[in-house]
Design a protein around this motif. Structure first.
Motif, mmCIF file in Angstrom:
data_model
loop_
_atom_site.group_PDB
_atom_site.id
_atom_site.type_symbol
_atom_site.label_atom_id
_atom_site.label_comp_id
_atom_site.label_asym_id
_atom_site.label_seq_id
_atom_site.Cartn_x
_atom_site.Cartn_y
_atom_site.Cartn_z
ATOM 1 N N UNK A 129 1.850 13.115 -11.748
ATOM 2 C CA UNK A 129 3.137 12.710 -11.190
ATOM 3 C C UNK A 129 3.094 11.255 -10.738
ATOM 4 N N UNK A 130 4.207 10.551 -10.949
ATOM 5 C CA UNK A 130 4.267 9.157 -10.488
ATOM 6 C C UNK A 130 4.283 9.072 -8.961
ATOM 7 N N UNK A 131 4.530 10.203 -8.285
ATOM 8 C CA UNK A 131 4.634 10.183 -6.824
ATOM 9 C C UNK A 131 3.348 10.596 -6.110
ATOM 10 N N UNK A 132 2.484 11.330 -6.773
ATOM 11 C CA UNK A 132 1.312 11.891 -6.076
ATOM 12 C C UNK A 132 0.341 10.792 -5.635
ATOM 13 N N UNK A 133 0.208 10.604 -4.348
ATOM 14 C CA UNK A 133 -0.697 9.616 -3.759
ATOM 15 C C UNK A 133 -0.519 8.239 -4.404
ATOM 16 N N UNK A 134 0.748 7.830 -4.511
ATOM 17 C CA UNK A 134 1.050 6.472 -4.964
ATOM 18 C C UNK A 134 2.051 5.844 -3.989
ATOM 19 N N UNK A 135 2.377 4.583 -4.251
ATOM 20 C CA UNK A 135 3.327 3.833 -3.434
ATOM 21 C C UNK A 135 4.771 4.091 -3.856
ATOM 22 N N UNK A 136 4.993 4.971 -4.819
ATOM 23 C CA UNK A 136 6.285 5.070 -5.487
ATOM 24 C C UNK A 136 7.447 5.398 -4.546
ATOM 25 N N UNK A 137 7.285 6.413 -3.703
ATOM 26 C CA UNK A 137 8.404 6.787 -2.843
ATOM 27 C C UNK A 137 8.762 5.637 -1.899
ATOM 28 N N UNK A 138 7.735 4.992 -1.362
ATOM 29 C CA UNK A 138 7.993 3.875 -0.449
ATOM 30 C C UNK A 138 8.696 2.730 -1.180
ATOM 31 N N UNK A 139 8.217 2.406 -2.362
ATOM 32 C CA UNK A 139 8.843 1.357 -3.168
ATOM 33 C C UNK A 139 10.328 1.650 -3.391
ATOM 34 N N UNK A 140 10.637 2.881 -3.770
ATOM 35 C CA UNK A 140 12.038 3.212 -4.056
ATOM 36 C C UNK A 140 12.893 3.102 -2.790
ATOM 37 N N UNK A 163 -1.556 -1.744 -0.702
ATOM 38 C CA UNK A 163 -0.840 -0.978 0.310
ATOM 39 C C UNK A 163 0.403 -1.753 0.727
ATOM 40 N N UNK A 164 1.372 -1.033 1.274
ATOM 41 C CA UNK A 164 2.613 -1.681 1.677
ATOM 42 C C UNK A 164 2.827 -1.606 3.175
ATOM 43 N N UNK A 165 2.057 -0.730 3.835
ATOM 44 C CA UNK A 165 2.185 -0.584 5.284
ATOM 45 C C UNK A 165 0.804 -0.744 5.912
ATOM 46 N N UNK A 166 0.682 -0.425 7.182
ATOM 47 C CA UNK A 166 -0.512 -0.804 7.915
ATOM 48 C C UNK A 166 -1.742 0.030 7.578
ATOM 49 N N UNK A 167 -1.578 1.308 7.405
ATOM 50 C CA UNK A 167 -2.746 2.133 7.135
ATOM 51 C C UNK A 167 -3.128 2.058 5.659
ATOM 52 N N UNK A 168 -4.439 2.057 5.401
ATOM 53 C CA UNK A 168 -4.893 2.043 4.003
ATOM 54 C C UNK A 168 -4.575 3.360 3.304
ATOM 55 N N UNK A 169 -4.212 4.392 4.067
ATOM 56 C CA UNK A 169 -3.956 5.702 3.469
ATOM 57 C C UNK A 169 -2.481 5.991 3.226
ATOM 58 N N UNK A 170 -1.588 5.320 3.935
ATOM 59 C CA UNK A 170 -0.172 5.693 3.857
ATOM 60 C C UNK A 170 0.415 5.373 2.474
ATOM 61 N N UNK A 171 0.768 6.409 1.739
ATOM 62 C CA UNK A 171 1.359 6.284 0.401
ATOM 63 C C UNK A 171 0.548 5.345 -0.498
ATOM 64 N N UNK A 172 -0.757 5.573 -0.499
ATOM 65 C CA UNK A 172 -1.634 4.865 -1.427
ATOM 66 C C UNK A 172 -2.534 5.887 -2.132
ATOM 67 N N UNK A 173 -3.345 5.364 -3.063
ATOM 68 C CA UNK A 173 -4.276 6.199 -3.832
ATOM 69 C C UNK A 173 -5.588 6.434 -3.078
ATOM 70 N N UNK A 174 -5.689 5.941 -1.851
ATOM 71 C CA UNK A 174 -6.983 5.859 -1.177
ATOM 72 C C UNK A 174 -7.677 7.213 -0.995
ATOM 73 N N UNK A 175 -6.964 8.218 -0.500
ATOM 74 C CA UNK A 175 -7.631 9.496 -0.258
ATOM 75 C C UNK A 175 -8.133 10.087 -1.567
ATOM 76 N N UNK A 176 -7.309 9.982 -2.609
ATOM 77 C CA UNK A 176 -7.728 10.523 -3.904
ATOM 78 C C UNK A 176 -8.961 9.782 -4.433
ATOM 79 N N UNK A 177 -8.935 8.464 -4.343
ATOM 80 C CA UNK A 177 -10.077 7.644 -4.780
ATOM 81 C C UNK A 177 -11.357 8.084 -4.065
ATOM 82 N N UNK A 178 -11.286 8.254 -2.752
ATOM 83 C CA UNK A 178 -12.496 8.627 -2.002
ATOM 84 C C UNK A 178 -12.993 10.009 -2.411
#
Lengths: 185, 185, 185, 185
Positions: free
Chosen positions: A95-106, D91-106
């Motif tokens: 999914x383009x949304x799973x653990x990505x920045x997509x929702x925030x970007x939109x 990232x787009x916000x302050x936490x490295x985890x918020x709506x990023x791939x970080x948790x999945x990557x780890x």
């Protein structure tokens, strides 16, 4: 309602087992994808490429473009390379949304509707449509601008999106790109 | 690998437009659901009910049970009421994972595989299977223990889960409930 | 802008190691909490209780209320028991947003600002304020309606919320509860 | 337990209002950051740069590096430019985890502990430590390898991480980089 056109997984080296089937379908869908991308650019509709990183966490757009061009079907990649000013989001799962920045970007771009083009209709396109739907983001899927591996599942996926996710499933050339001006609805 | 049995959206007042079709299918699937739930209890396999709150944010298990029993088909609700010691998670959208405690609950209980039963095969069951798959949680869907609205889409959904999400799609009575002891795999 | 009042972790059996310190602070903050809750009820401002389930996934509101009342300090629980019609969300970790329905609930109710009361200032209150801030949800924290374990860290937490998260940190009785009518801003 | 070193927000043009204070602190912390990064490379410990995109959704690593070098303090950027083979997450916000791939990557790299270096101690470092903590990911913060804007808040943030998030707060040169071999713990 403001729309964005989202191009899914088109930077593909086509080196996995289902690639043969997929390549034929991409070949057919590519012209409609290109036309809707061109229309989005003309009308200043936000454009976002979202692409799997195939597990390489050091890869950004340049690397993903290069690897796709170095793959089995550069003729399916070159016509749909992202322009420098398009949004670009890396994904690691379907999914383009799973653990990505997509929702925030939109949300930041005040986009309430996405037009999904690319591949694979019965996988990433379906899953991304679903994830948009649960988030109350409207979805359009031009059936001639998405590529499939299994036609029967792709057909069922399009019916699911239309019936159960209220997606606008039609032809690319008549797909409404929305009033993309911020503040209109 | 440790499994949990997850009962989806069975606390239903059956008052929406598609209820008629759905009720027939639930009637058929209910015995297999009950058998697999009974087997899970005997074998101490974790059991979790996940249910839509239909937009009422003050509702917990007692209210959702009561409203379902007060609905059009108490005979489809009473046999599958959650026992007091089962896990209970409220959801507001179709997937059991979307903005719920579900992923955290499974990780805490060291569950790596979910057996999905309940409703609706081509909607919440499919979407939950997908969300499990992107999270690398294994999925089993006993085809006789899930209920559908549209048979054609349900059939396609089961094929998608089997082919594209590597789900174990079979019969409830032979569904492996896993080695549920923590620490085994 | 529409506000909601959120009561955090007040269903507490006070049986952990830091409870002694905490109980004194809760005793002091409880009257201001009650006044702001009463004001919210009068003005029909949405009210939501969010509470840790202490790892018991079968527990809903009734069980969490009962266990808190059966704990060491029922006099700190009884005055702040959630009314039946208030929102109720279970959490398993410190932030009210982490893997909960909270963000969805707020969006559905068109709430853009939360007033946080309860415990613990330098832990769950701070973490929830932060998670609201990254989501562009405004935050108010009445300093007399939150309870702390360590005064020095609580003081720093309030300064962080005020300076870095733009929170409205003031007194409960003058805390703006917003124009809570949907559609006003 | 496998660790990763995470370099936060060091691609900074230093053009915001608090930059003056921050630059002095970065100047002091940079040598310790470089030593721990060098040690991670020698010992094959996973390295990930996470950086704010400052709202530009077309920007990947090359653009973010270039803009930081074109900013007010290239001497604070050049020594800590990410190598081509390091992980890179926007990232787009302050936490490295918020709506990023970080948790999945780890999770994919079987990392259970992150060593946070970079900026800003009382903002992104604190918020990222918290988000790691709620996810049961262990945290280390070498106090000489993180940079602050407000010393008093930075000091409180370090105490919060140590006391309430069980972070390992010490000196960079003695910071354990863990047994980074997959499969050891």
């Amino acid at each position: 309602m403001r729309s964005a056109v989202v191009v899914v997984d088109m930077l593909n080296p086509y080196d996995h087992e289902d690639s043969e089937r997929l390549m034929g379908s991409v070949h057919e869908a590519l012209p409609a994808m290109r036309r809707i991308v061109a229309r989005a650019r003309e009308e200043a509709v936000p454009l976002v490429w979202v692409n799997d990183n195939h597990g390489d966490w050091s890869a950004c757009r340049p690397e993903l473009v290069r690897r796709a061009l170095d793959g089995r079907a550069p003729e399916l990649v070159e016509p749909i390379i992202p322009p420098d000013d398009a949004g670009f989001v890396v994904k690691a799962r379907h999914s383009i949304f799973y653990e990505t920045q997509m929702e925030y970007l939109l949300r930041q771009q005040q986009v309430q509707r996405i037009v999904l083009v690319g591949q694979v209709t019965e996988q990433c396109i379906l899953y991304s449509a679903l994830d948009a739907y649960v988030r109350h983001i409207n979805v359009a899927v031009p059936r001639d601008a998405v590529a499939a591996i299994h036609d029967d599942l792709a057909d069922a996926a399009l019916r699911m999106m239309e019936r159960n996710m209220r997606a606008d499933v039609g032809e690319a050339d008549v797909c409404d790109l929305g009033d993309h001006r911020v503040g209109r609805s």
